[in-house]
Design an enzyme around this catalytic site. Structure first.
Site, short mmCIF file in Angstrom:
data_model
loop_
_atom_site.label_atom_id
_atom_site.label_comp_id
_atom_site.label_asym_id
_atom_site.label_seq_id
_atom_site.Cartn_x
_atom_site.Cartn_y
_atom_site.Cartn_z
N TYR A 310 0.83 -1.20 0.00
CA TYR A 310 0.00 0.00 0.00
C TYR A 310 0.87 1.26 0.00
O TYR A 310 1.95 1.28 0.59
CB TYR A 310 -0.90 0.03 1.24
N GLU A 384 -16.35 0.06 24.30
CA GLU A 384 -17.45 0.24 23.35
C GLU A 384 -18.10 1.62 23.42
O GLU A 384 -18.89 1.98 22.54
CB GLU A 384 -18.50 -0.87 23.56
#
Length: 404
Positions: A310, A384
Site C-alpha cells: 500500500y 465500546e
C-alpha cells in the site's frame, strides 16, 4: 411556534447516537462473533446490505467480490450538490482470540483483532442517523464497506478498479480506525503523511554447502545473509535524511539444519516502510544494490523480490482541518488531539489518491478497564463507548460538510 427553539444539530446528532447506541453495540458484537477473512466476508456484507436497504439506501453488492456500496440522496440535494463518502473495512485476521467476554469469536483462528467489526458497526449506525435526517440532507452520502484491508493488494484498490467512482468522484472521503493508544473519548487527526507505504522484501542467498569444520571449502550463505542484514540497515541510517521517516526490518531468516552443516541456501523476509514516494523508490534501488553487491563480495549469489504494498496514507490539509474544527465542536478541544505518525500501512491510502479526504484515529483505549492491547493482539478489545462517539461524529461531519 412562538417561543420554540430549534435544537442545535450537535445535540440532535448526540441524541440520535445515544438512542441507537445499544443497537450499534449489538451490531459490533454480532460481527465480532462471526469474523471472516479477506474476501470471505459474505455474512458481514449481507448483514450490512440488508441493514442499509431497510434504511432506504440504494445498495450495490459484490463490488470487488464481497464489497458493499450504499448511496443516499438527500431531500434537499440538487444537481450541483456535494457527495461525501465514508469507508469501513470488514475483514478479520487469521489468529485465535484470547479474550473472555461473552461475544468472542466463534471461529478457530479467525478474530477481529484490528477493530474492523467496530468500523463496520459505526458506519451502519451513522447510516441510520443520516437516513433519519434524509429530508434535511443538502447532498448525497456514499458508504463503502470494503473487503480485504489486511491482505495486499487490498480491497480498496480493487473497488476503485471496478469503477467505484466511475459515475462521480466524491467531493471528499473520510474514514476512521480504532486505536488503543488513544484514550476513549478522544480523536486524533494528522494532516499530511499519517501512515506508511509498506513493501515486502524476499531475499534468497545461494552459496555452496559443506562441513562446518571446513568453511574454506564452502561458500557460507549464512555469513553472507548476516552481512546483508547489517548492510541493509545503513539505508535508513546513512542514506535517508534524519527527518525522513523510514523503517527496514528483516523479520525472518531461515537456513541450515544442523550444527555441523553449512547449508546451500538461506531465505530471508522483511518489510520496508516509508512516508515519501521519492524516498520509497530510492530505497528500493539501494536495497537491490546492497543485496547483490554484498553477496558478490562474500562469494555467493542473491536474488531479491520487492513486492510493493500500500502507498502512504496522506491526509488532505483542508479536509483534515475541516474535520479537526468539527471535532472541537462535537467533542471539545481537549478531546481533539494530534497523534504521532504510524509506520503501519492502510489501503485507505488508495481512496485518498483518488479523492481528497482524511483518515483519523478513534480512541478506544481504557487503562482502568484493561483495554490496552494493541491492534493485531490476541487480547485486542475496545471500550465500546467509542462506538457512540464514532457513530455520532461521522454523522455530524457529514451534515456539516454537505451544508457548507
Amino acid at each position: 411556534m412562538h417561543g420554540a427553539t430549534e435544537v442545535p444539530l450537535k445535540e440532535q446528532i448526540k441524541t440520535k447516537a445515544n438512542e441507537i447506541f445499544d443497537e450499534v453495540v449489538e451490531l459490533r458484537r454480532d460481527i465480532h462473533r462471526h469474523p471472516e477473512l479477506a474476501f470471505e466476508e459474505k455474512r458481514t456484507s449481507q448483514l450490512a446490505a440488508n441493514y442499509l436497504r431497510e434504511l432506504g439506501y440504494e445498495v450495490t453488492q459484490g463490488v470487488a467480490k464481497t464489497g458493499v456500496v450504499a448511496d443516499l440522496k438527500g431531500g434537499k440535494a440538487t444537481a450541483t450538490s456535494k457527495t461525501i463518502a465514508f469507508r469501513a473495512d470488514m475483514d478479520a485476521l487469521p489468529m485465535n482470540e484470547e479474550n473472555s467476554h461473552n461475544f468472542c469469536s466463534t471461529k478457530p483462528n479467525v478474530m477481529h483483532a484490528c477493530g474492523h467489526d467496530a468500523h463496520t458497526a459505526m458506519m451502519l449506525g451513522a447510516a441510520k442517523i443520516l437516513a433519519s435526517l434524509q429530508a434535511e440532507l443538502p447532498g448525497s452520502i456514499k458508504f463503502i464497506f470494503q473487503p480485504s484491508e489486511e491482505c495486499a493488494p487490498g480491497g480498496a484498490k480493487l473497488m476503485l478498479e471496478s469503477g467505484l467512482f466511475a459515475d462521480k468522484i466524491p467531493d471528499a472521503i473520510f474514514g476512521q480506525h480504532c486505536m488503543p493508544q488513544v484514550p476513549v473519548g478522544k480523536i486524533g487527526f494528522l494532516s499530511g503523511a499519517m501512515m506508511a507505504a509498506a513493501d515486502e522484501l524476499y531475499i534468497n542467498v545461494f552459496g555452496k554447502g559443506g562441513h562446518a569444520s571446513a568453511p574454506h571449502r564452502a561458500n557460507d550463505p549464512i555469513l553472507a545473509a548476516v552481512q546483508i542484514v547489517n548492510s541493509l540497515q545503513t539505508i535508513v541510517s546513512r542514506n535517508f535524511p534524519p527527518h525522513e521517516p523510514a523503517v527496514l526490518t528483516i523479520a525472518a531468516i531461515n537456513g541450515g539444519s544442523a550444527t555441523n552443516i553449512i547449508p546451500n541456501e538461506v531465505k530471508m523476509k522483511g518489510t520496508y516502510r516509508t512516508m515519501n514516494e521519492e524516498w520509497r523508490e530510492i530505497g528500493h534501488q539501494r536495497i537491490e544494490e546492497i543485496v547483490h553487491a554484498t553477496a558478490k563480495a562474500m562469494g555467493v549469489r542473491a536474488e531479491i523480490e520487492i513486492r510493493k504494498g500500500y502507498p502512504a496514507v496522506v491526509n488532505d490539509k483542508n479536509m483534515t482541518e475541516f474535520a479537526i474544527d468539527l471535532s472541537r465542536e462535537y467533542l471539545g478541544e481537549a478531546n481533539t488531539i494530534t497523534p504521532e505518525p504510524m509506520m503501519a500501512a492502510e489501503d485507505f491510502a488508495y481512496f485518498l489518491q483518488a479523492c481528497k479526504g482524511a483518515y483519523w484515529m478513534l480512541g478506544v483505549g481504557n487503562e482502568e478497564k484493561g483495554i490496552v492491547h494493541n491492534i493485531h493482539s490476541t487480547h485486542f478489545d475496545i471500550d465500546e463507548e467509542a462506538l457512540r462517539i464514532g457513530t455520532g461524529f461521522v454523522s455530524y461531519l457529514a451534515m456539516n460538510f454537505l451544508s457548507k
